[in-house]
Design an enzyme around this catalytic site. Structure first.
Site, PDB file in Angstrom:
ATOM      1  N   LYS A   1       0.858  -1.191   0.000  1.00 23.06           N
ATOM      2  CA  LYS A   1       0.000   0.000   0.000  1.00 23.06           C
ATOM      3  C   LYS A   1       0.897   1.244   0.000  1.00 23.06           C
ATOM      4  CE  LYS A   1      -3.875  -2.283   0.387  1.00 23.06           C
ATOM      5  NZ  LYS A   1      -4.322  -2.767  -0.912  1.00 23.06           N
TER       6      LYS A   1
ATOM      7  N   TYR B   1       6.996  -1.656  -7.236  1.00 24.62           N
ATOM      8  CA  TYR B   1       5.933  -2.281  -8.029  1.00 24.62           C
ATOM      9  C   TYR B   1       6.152  -1.984  -9.517  1.00 24.62           C
ATOM     10  CZ  TYR B   1       1.185  -3.372  -9.688  1.00 24.62           C
ATOM     11  OH  TYR B   1       0.108  -3.882 -10.369  1.00 24.62           O
TER      12      TYR B   1
ATOM     13  N   THR C   1     -10.189  -3.693  -6.441  1.00 23.96           N
ATOM     14  CA  THR C   1      -9.840  -4.971  -5.798  1.00 23.96           C
ATOM     15  C   THR C   1      -9.179  -4.638  -4.476  1.00 23.96           C
ATOM     16  OG1 THR C   1      -7.615  -4.955  -6.750  1.00 23.96           O
ATOM     17  CG2 THR C   1      -9.344  -6.047  -8.058  1.00 23.96           C
TER      18      THR C   1
HETATM   19  P1  NAP Z   1      -5.699  -8.765  -5.520  1.00 26.52           P
HETATM   20  O1  NAP Z   1      -7.151  -8.558  -5.396  1.00 26.52           O
HETATM   21  O2  NAP Z   1      -4.791  -8.384  -4.398  1.00 26.52           O
HETATM   22  O3  NAP Z   1      -5.452 -10.299  -5.930  1.00 26.52           O
HETATM   23  C1  NAP Z   1      -4.160 -10.781  -6.089  1.00 26.52           C
HETATM   24  C2  NAP Z   1      -4.233 -12.278  -6.238  1.00 26.52           C
HETATM   25  O4  NAP Z   1      -2.889 -12.790  -6.387  1.00 26.52           O
HETATM   26  C3  NAP Z   1      -4.820 -12.957  -4.998  1.00 26.52           C
HETATM   27  O5  NAP Z   1      -5.562 -14.088  -5.388  1.00 26.52           O
HETATM   28  C4  NAP Z   1      -3.569 -13.384  -4.245  1.00 26.52           C
HETATM   29  O6  NAP Z   1      -3.782 -14.470  -3.366  1.00 26.52           O
HETATM   30  C5  NAP Z   1      -2.700 -13.790  -5.422  1.00 26.52           C
HETATM   31  N1  NAP Z   1      -1.307 -13.980  -5.041  1.00 26.52           N
HETATM   32  C6  NAP Z   1      -0.432 -13.110  -4.480  1.00 26.52           C
HETATM   33  N2  NAP Z   1       0.723 -13.701  -4.247  1.00 26.52           N
HETATM   34  C7  NAP Z   1       0.601 -14.979  -4.681  1.00 26.52           C
HETATM   35  C8  NAP Z   1       1.467 -16.109  -4.703  1.00 26.52           C
HETATM   36  N3  NAP Z   1       2.710 -16.066  -4.214  1.00 26.52           N
HETATM   37  N4  NAP Z   1       1.013 -17.266  -5.244  1.00 26.52           N
HETATM   38  C9  NAP Z   1      -0.238 -17.347  -5.731  1.00 26.52           C
HETATM   39  N5  NAP Z   1      -1.111 -16.338  -5.705  1.00 26.52           N
HETATM   40  C10 NAP Z   1      -0.678 -15.165  -5.189  1.00 26.52           C
HETATM   41  O7  NAP Z   1      -5.111  -7.977  -6.779  1.00 26.52           O
HETATM   42  P2  NAP Z   1      -5.748  -7.658  -8.230  1.00 26.52           P
HETATM   43  O8  NAP Z   1      -6.011  -6.197  -8.264  1.00 26.52           O
HETATM   44  O9  NAP Z   1      -6.812  -8.614  -8.567  1.00 26.52           O
HETATM   45  O10 NAP Z   1      -4.452  -7.911  -9.137  1.00 26.52           O
HETATM   46  C11 NAP Z   1      -4.340  -8.988 -10.060  1.00 26.52           C
HETATM   47  C12 NAP Z   1      -3.200  -8.646 -11.010  1.00 26.52           C
HETATM   48  O11 NAP Z   1      -3.508  -7.449 -11.728  1.00 26.52           O
HETATM   49  C13 NAP Z   1      -1.876  -8.376 -10.309  1.00 26.52           C
HETATM   50  O12 NAP Z   1      -0.816  -8.912 -11.069  1.00 26.52           O
HETATM   51  C14 NAP Z   1      -1.793  -6.854 -10.287  1.00 26.52           C
HETATM   52  O13 NAP Z   1      -0.471  -6.393 -10.173  1.00 26.52           O
HETATM   53  C15 NAP Z   1      -2.420  -6.541 -11.614  1.00 26.52           C
HETATM   54  N6  NAP Z   1      -2.953  -5.168 -11.738  1.00 26.52           N
HETATM   55  C16 NAP Z   1      -3.978  -4.738 -10.955  1.00 26.52           C
HETATM   56  C17 NAP Z   1      -4.474  -3.453 -11.126  1.00 26.52           C
HETATM   57  C18 NAP Z   1      -5.635  -2.924 -10.305  1.00 26.52           C
HETATM   58  O14 NAP Z   1      -6.009  -1.749 -10.486  1.00 26.52           O
HETATM   59  N7  NAP Z   1      -6.230  -3.724  -9.436  1.00 26.52           N
HETATM   60  C19 NAP Z   1      -3.917  -2.603 -12.092  1.00 26.52           C
HETATM   61  C20 NAP Z   1      -2.868  -3.072 -12.889  1.00 26.52           C
HETATM   62  C21 NAP Z   1      -2.407  -4.367 -12.713  1.00 26.52           C
HETATM   63  P3  NAP Z   1      -4.106 -14.259  -1.775  1.00 26.52           P
HETATM   64  O15 NAP Z   1      -5.578 -14.015  -1.669  1.00 26.52           O
HETATM   65  O16 NAP Z   1      -3.653 -15.560  -1.198  1.00 26.52           O
HETATM   66  O17 NAP Z   1      -3.286 -13.084  -1.313  1.00 26.52           O
END
Ligand code: NAP
Length: 276
Positions: A95, A193, A232
């Site tokens: 964060k 990041y 998310t």
């Molecule tokens: P999120 O809600 O925090 O979900 C992240 C997911 O990744 C969760 O299921 C988490 O599992 C899993 N994870 C983390 N470390 C892991 C590990 N070592 N092995 C297996 N699973 C793992 O985040 P999100 O926003 O959906 O993000 C998904 C992807 O989109 C990420 O790559 C992020 O960088 C990318 N992204 C997001 C945004 C956005 O605005 N949200 C923008 C650009 C890119 P747990 O529940 O166990 O922690």
């Protein structure tokens, strides 16, 4: 061995990954694996989709754990003889107000977002079947972080000849420079990041090139993408896109039709190729 097609999404117990699995369950003509590092959270997510009448399958996967990656690899090889769709979605982000020192944030973020994602690719890409689709979820932040790099680093990250080994060396150097407190002096931007996602985008460009060299006739398409700014746990409640909207570009890339020969090796946002 099953002749059924198979799709796998990493980090899909919540957020964008869960929305990708939901969409694939509706649109992909085969088995869809929801994976999670924690079986309890994974099974709860499967149950949620079952309530909606969908039928995802589950397999444990902690991308930080090489044994876990290899167990999934062996399972997929044995049961399906390969993989049709792989979405590397799992990722972490500190964060903005986290007080952990920058060196810690650099090491922890790079470990999962870059090094663990690379390990998944190393183990699973050899299993990709002809006409397979690989989607690496990066971020627009990789582009802004690239713009914040020194000219020398930018040239390296934009190079069409950079090797995976050179990229790994650069990502390792970033963590070391952060630990020594010299990352800014060494030309890095002040975002762990962002650098981790530079790694994901550049890795995708390299892997696409290798596919061209080694498996040209197999028509595999591999791309990096940004889902947009999505509501998310990672990005918070103020983001404009729902997880379903965030899943649209990754799902579009995962389902590129068999007669498509592009995009490949690109960075894609809003279903559009963006310059790197
Ligand atoms: P999120 O809600 O925090 O979900 C992240 C997911 O990744 C969760 O299921 C988490 O599992 C899993 N994870 C983390 N470390 C892991 C590990 N070592 N092995 C297996 N699973 C793992 O985040 P999100 O926003 O959906 O993000 C998904 C992807 O989109 C990420 O790559 C992020 O960088 C990318 N992204 C997001 C945004 C956005 O605005 N949200 C923008 C650009 C890119 P747990 O529940 O166990 O922690």
């Amino acid at each position: 061995m099953s002749s059924v097609q198979v799709a796998v999404v990493t980090g899909s117990n919540k957020g964008i990954g869960l929305a990708i699995v939901r969409a694939l369950c509706k649109q992909f003509p085969g088995d869809v694996y929801l994976t999670s590092r924690d079986p309890g959270r994974g099974q709860a997510a499967v149950a949620e989709l079952q309530q909606e009448g969908l039928r995802p399958l589950f397999h444990q996967l902690d991308i930080d754990d090489l044994q876990s990656i290899r167990a999934l690899r062996d399972f997929l090889k044995e049961k399906y003889g390969g993989i049709n769709v792989l979405v590397n979605n799992a990722g972490i982000a500190f964060k903005v107000n986290d007080t952990a020192p920058f060196a810690v944030q650099a090491e922890v973020t790079l470990k999962t977002n870059f090094f663990a994602t690379r390990n998944v690719c190393t183990e699973l890409l050899p299993l990709m079947k002809p006409y397979g689709r690989v989607v690496n979820v990066s971020s627009m932040v990789s582009r802004s972080a690239l713009a914040g790099c020194s000219q020398e680093l930018q040239e390296k990250f934009r190079s069409d000849t950079i090797t995976e080994e050179e990229l790994v060396q650069l990502m390792t150097k970033f963590v070391e420079d952060a630990k020594k407190g010299v990352h800014k002096k060494e030309g890095w931007p002040d975002t762990a990041y962002g650098v981790s996602k530079i790694g994901v985008t550049v890795l995708s460009r390299i892997q696409a090139r290798l596919l061209n060299e080694k498996r040209k006739g197999d028509h595999i398409l591999l791309n990096a993408c940004c889902p947009g700014w999505v509501r998310t746990d990672m990005a918070g409640p103020k983001a404009p896109k729902s997880p379903e909207e965030g899943a649209e570009t990754p799902v579009y890339l995962a389902l590129l039709p068999s007669n498509a020969d592009a995009p490949h090796g690109q960075f894609v946002s809003d279903k559009t190729v963006k310059p790197w």
